[in-house]
Design a protein around this motif. Structure first.
Motif, PDB file in Angstrom:
ATOM      1  N   PRO A 134      53.771   4.503  70.462  1.00  0.00           N
ATOM      2  CA  PRO A 134      54.571   4.208  71.654  1.00  0.00           C
ATOM      3  C   PRO A 134      55.238   2.841  71.570  1.00  0.00           C
ATOM      4  N   THR A 135      56.318   2.686  72.290  1.00  0.00           N
ATOM      5  CA  THR A 135      56.996   1.407  72.456  1.00  0.00           C
ATOM      6  C   THR A 135      57.129   1.126  73.948  1.00  0.00           C
ATOM      7  N   PHE A 136      57.467  -0.118  74.281  1.00  0.00           N
ATOM      8  CA  PHE A 136      57.644  -0.509  75.679  1.00  0.00           C
ATOM      9  C   PHE A 136      59.080  -0.957  75.873  1.00  0.00           C
ATOM     10  N   GLY A 137      59.704  -0.447  76.928  1.00  0.00           N
ATOM     11  CA  GLY A 137      61.074  -0.843  77.202  1.00  0.00           C
ATOM     12  C   GLY A 137      61.669   0.010  78.302  1.00  0.00           C
ATOM     13  N   PRO A 138      62.971  -0.125  78.551  1.00  0.00           N
ATOM     14  CA  PRO A 138      63.618   0.621  79.627  1.00  0.00           C
ATOM     15  C   PRO A 138      63.550   2.130  79.394  1.00  0.00           C
ATOM     16  N   SER A 139      63.355   2.865  80.469  1.00  0.00           N
ATOM     17  CA  SER A 139      63.359   4.324  80.369  1.00  0.00           C
ATOM     18  C   SER A 139      64.680   4.809  79.790  1.00  0.00           C
ATOM     19  N   ARG A 140      64.598   5.740  78.855  1.00  0.00           N
ATOM     20  CA  ARG A 140      65.795   6.327  78.252  1.00  0.00           C
ATOM     21  C   ARG A 140      66.162   7.648  78.903  1.00  0.00           C
ATOM     22  N   ARG A 141      65.271   8.157  79.775  1.00  0.00           N
ATOM     23  CA  ARG A 141      65.489   9.478  80.373  1.00  0.00           C
ATOM     24  C   ARG A 141      65.257   9.399  81.877  1.00  0.00           C
ATOM     25  N   LEU A 142      66.079   8.610  82.520  1.00  0.00           N
ATOM     26  CA  LEU A 142      65.967   8.428  83.964  1.00  0.00           C
ATOM     27  C   LEU A 142      66.612   9.611  84.676  1.00  0.00           C
ATOM     28  N   ASP A 143      65.911  10.146  85.664  1.00  0.00           N
ATOM     29  CA  ASP A 143      66.304  11.422  86.267  1.00  0.00           C
ATOM     30  C   ASP A 143      66.214  11.326  87.786  1.00  0.00           C
ATOM     31  N   ILE A 144      66.676  12.379  88.433  1.00  0.00           N
ATOM     32  CA  ILE A 144      66.577  12.532  89.879  1.00  0.00           C
ATOM     33  C   ILE A 144      65.766  13.782  90.173  1.00  0.00           C
ATOM     34  N   GLU A 145      65.280  13.864  91.414  1.00  0.00           N
ATOM     35  CA  GLU A 145      64.702  15.104  91.915  1.00  0.00           C
ATOM     36  C   GLU A 145      65.177  15.277  93.350  1.00  0.00           C
ATOM     37  N   ALA A 146      65.939  16.331  93.589  1.00  0.00           N
ATOM     38  CA  ALA A 146      66.473  16.623  94.918  1.00  0.00           C
ATOM     39  C   ALA A 146      65.408  17.338  95.734  1.00  0.00           C
ATOM     40  N   GLU A 147      64.994  16.719  96.845  1.00  0.00           N
ATOM     41  CA  GLU A 147      63.887  17.243  97.628  1.00  0.00           C
ATOM     42  C   GLU A 147      64.150  17.105  99.132  1.00  0.00           C
ATOM     43  N   LEU A 148      63.306  17.782  99.909  1.00  0.00           N
ATOM     44  CA  LEU A 148      63.151  17.484 101.323  1.00  0.00           C
ATOM     45  C   LEU A 148      61.863  16.706 101.509  1.00  0.00           C
ATOM     46  N   GLY A 149      61.856  15.801 102.477  1.00  0.00           N
ATOM     47  CA  GLY A 149      60.647  15.090 102.855  1.00  0.00           C
ATOM     48  C   GLY A 149      60.296  15.421 104.291  1.00  0.00           C
ATOM     49  N   PHE A 150      59.065  15.835 104.521  1.00  0.00           N
ATOM     50  CA  PHE A 150      58.602  16.146 105.870  1.00  0.00           C
ATOM     51  C   PHE A 150      57.791  14.961 106.386  1.00  0.00           C
ATOM     52  N   VAL A 151      58.147  14.494 107.593  1.00  0.00           N
ATOM     53  CA  VAL A 151      57.577  13.279 108.161  1.00  0.00           C
ATOM     54  C   VAL A 151      56.553  13.653 109.226  1.00  0.00           C
ATOM     55  N   VAL A 152      55.334  13.166 109.050  1.00  0.00           N
ATOM     56  CA  VAL A 152      54.248  13.463 109.983  1.00  0.00           C
ATOM     57  C   VAL A 152      54.336  12.537 111.193  1.00  0.00           C
ATOM     58  N   GLY A 153      54.267  13.126 112.376  1.00  0.00           N
ATOM     59  CA  GLY A 153      54.253  12.345 113.605  1.00  0.00           C
ATOM     60  C   GLY A 153      52.859  12.153 114.155  1.00  0.00           C
ATOM     61  N   VAL A 154      52.081  13.223 114.222  1.00  0.00           N
ATOM     62  CA  VAL A 154      50.746  13.181 114.805  1.00  0.00           C
ATOM     63  C   VAL A 154      49.714  13.373 113.701  1.00  0.00           C
TER      64      VAL A 154
ATOM     65  N   LEU B 150      45.671  13.438 108.149  1.00  0.00           N
ATOM     66  CA  LEU B 150      47.084  13.086 108.266  1.00  0.00           C
ATOM     67  C   LEU B 150      47.183  11.791 109.075  1.00  0.00           C
ATOM     68  N   ARG B 151      48.242  11.002 108.793  1.00  0.00           N
ATOM     69  CA  ARG B 151      48.500   9.796 109.571  1.00  0.00           C
ATOM     70  C   ARG B 151      49.963   9.764 109.988  1.00  0.00           C
ATOM     71  N   THR B 152      50.222   9.177 111.145  1.00  0.00           N
ATOM     72  CA  THR B 152      51.600   8.975 111.576  1.00  0.00           C
ATOM     73  C   THR B 152      52.355   8.209 110.491  1.00  0.00           C
ATOM     74  N   GLY B 153      53.470   8.766 110.066  1.00  0.00           N
ATOM     75  CA  GLY B 153      54.264   8.143 109.005  1.00  0.00           C
ATOM     76  C   GLY B 153      54.014   8.709 107.637  1.00  0.00           C
ATOM     77  N   ASP B 154      53.085   9.655 107.496  1.00  0.00           N
ATOM     78  CA  ASP B 154      52.917  10.315 106.200  1.00  0.00           C
ATOM     79  C   ASP B 154      54.215  10.998 105.796  1.00  0.00           C
ATOM     80  N   LEU B 155      54.535  10.924 104.518  1.00  0.00           N
ATOM     81  CA  LEU B 155      55.745  11.535 103.971  1.00  0.00           C
ATOM     82  C   LEU B 155      55.325  12.565 102.936  1.00  0.00           C
ATOM     83  N   LEU B 156      55.738  13.811 103.141  1.00  0.00           N
ATOM     84  CA  LEU B 156      55.340  14.917 102.278  1.00  0.00           C
ATOM     85  C   LEU B 156      56.585  15.476 101.585  1.00  0.00           C
ATOM     86  N   GLY B 157      56.719  15.209 100.295  1.00  0.00           N
ATOM     87  CA  GLY B 157      57.864  15.712  99.544  1.00  0.00           C
ATOM     88  C   GLY B 157      57.666  17.160  99.147  1.00  0.00           C
TER      89      GLY B 157
END
Length: 400
Positions: free
Chosen positions: A177-197, A322-329
């Protein structure tokens, strides 16, 4: 009819009424609602209506979300009434601020962040890429929603630059292995569900209690360093390849706004255990992925195998609270077609099938790239509901 007229091209209509946190030069952070091309100052509206508006003077949505479904319904109903009835004009109109005159902030104080893996198409694609010739799904995948615990402290609002992470990486043809900047930076398109109670530790939340706990939805981009992830993920799963940044929209769309978008789930076979059965549904939400101004994918959330209620039920099935403010991707949203994939890993088949964008071959993200996620869903009147967009621009890795 409504006395409030939504300008053509405005980001939101009167059906969405998403909540966020804004500030101005004169006003500290507080709760607002987006309507048309304006932001409605809820603390000021509450005072004008003779209500106790302290919950809207807070720098996050958490106190408001923690009040629960009855308060959410009452607040949304009041806003709809004030915007529809001419008698509400004097209460609302003085407290509408131009959207371009406010600063938007992270809408929630994130308690815990959990990211799931709920798309069968995404999971099968990833399996085919990394385990060619073997079963595309792991043996447990169709029996329980798979997920991992992420890092709440690196959830950032739309518009925050994303710094390319450094880390260990090892290509298959490298001896060490080597250490350095990621060469395969990616995205993931998602929904996030926000916990209120929240829920007490040692108890579980059934699938039919989903709407008693979850306040709303954001668009979410789970930035991923695929080379760091591939080297680290065996045996404990994602870690530094995911924890450097997760972007969410500035506006939280209430679940109530999405009622017209409810859709049946795909058939789940084999049948799931009883705690994952009940009143199950997904949403007809489409998430667009734009790279440097070009549309590269449209991802159908309705195609996901597991419902958000099943994710909550599984998360709490062992007594985790669960806690108020939990984020579920939701995990990456991918459909059956090649142009419905929610990651560059899938869209380019791990870089082996580059995208051709404006005559240029592209695989993973380059410094300076801008990624925008936009979401839409059907409205009750036949129109379109909009979700708040998520934008991020890639900045170079810091010098070592």
């Amino acid at each position: 009819m409504s006395w409030f007229e939504v300008p053509a091209g405005a980001p939101f209509g009167t059906a969405e009424l998403p909540y966020g946190i804004f500030s101005t030069d004169e006003t500290p952070r507080r709760v607002g609602v987006a309507v048309g091309d304006r932001v409605l100052d809820l603390a000021a509206v509450g005072e004008a209506a003779g209500l106790d508006a302290d919950v809207f003077r807070q720098p996050s949505l958490n106190p408001w979300m923690g009040l629960g479904p009855a308060a959410w319904a009452e607040g949304r109903g009041l806003l709809q009434s004030l915007l529809a009835d001419e008698s509400g004009r004097d209460v609302v109109e003085p407290h509408l601020l131009p959207l371009d005159a406010v600063t938007l902030h992270l809408p929630i104080e994130v308690a815990d962040y959990v990211d799931f893996y709920a798309s069968e198409h995404h999971a099968a694609n990833v399996g085919a890429i990394f385990r060619p010739g073997g079963p595309p799904l792991t043996p447990n995948w169709k029996h329980q929603p798979i997920g991992y615990h992420g890092r709440a402290g690196t959830v950032v609002p739309t518009g925050t630059p994303v710094v390319r992470p450094n880390g260990q990486r090892k290509a298959p043809d490298e001896d060490a292995p080597t250490f350095g900047p990621s060469r395969r930076l990616d995205i993931e398109a998602e929904l996030g569900f926000v916990v209120g109670v929240g829920s007490p530790q040692g108890t579980s939340v059934g699938v039919d209690a989903f709407a008693d706990h979850v306040f709303g939805v954001v668009l979410l981009n789970d930035w991923s360093a695929r080379d760091l992830q591939a080297w680290e993920y065996v045996p404990l799963g994602p870690f530094l390849g995911k924890s450097f940044a997760t972007s969410i929209s500035a506006w939280v769309l209430p679940l109530a706004a999405l009622e017209p978008a409810r859709r049946p789930l795909p058939r789940q076979d084999p049948p799931l255990l009883p705690y994952l059965q009940g009143d199950l549904y997904g949403y007809a939400i489409e998430v667009e992925v734009w790279l440097n101004g070009l549309l590269v994918s449209t991802c159908p959330y309705a195609a996901l195998y597991y419902s958000p209620a099943q994710m909550v039920a599984h998360l709490t099935s062992n007594g985790a609270s669960l806690r108020t403010g939990d984020l579920l991707g939701s995990g990456t949203i991918s459909g059956p077609a090649p142009d419905q994939r929610g990651s560059l890993l899938e869209l380019t088949w791990n870089g082996s099938r580059p995208l051709l964008l404006d005559g240029e071959e592209r695989t993973f993200l380059a410094d300076g790239d801008e990624v925008v996620l936009r979401g839409r869903a059907p409205a009750a009147d036949g129109g379109i509901l909009a979700l708040g967009a998520v934008t991020g621009v890639i900045e170079p890795a810091p010098a070592r």
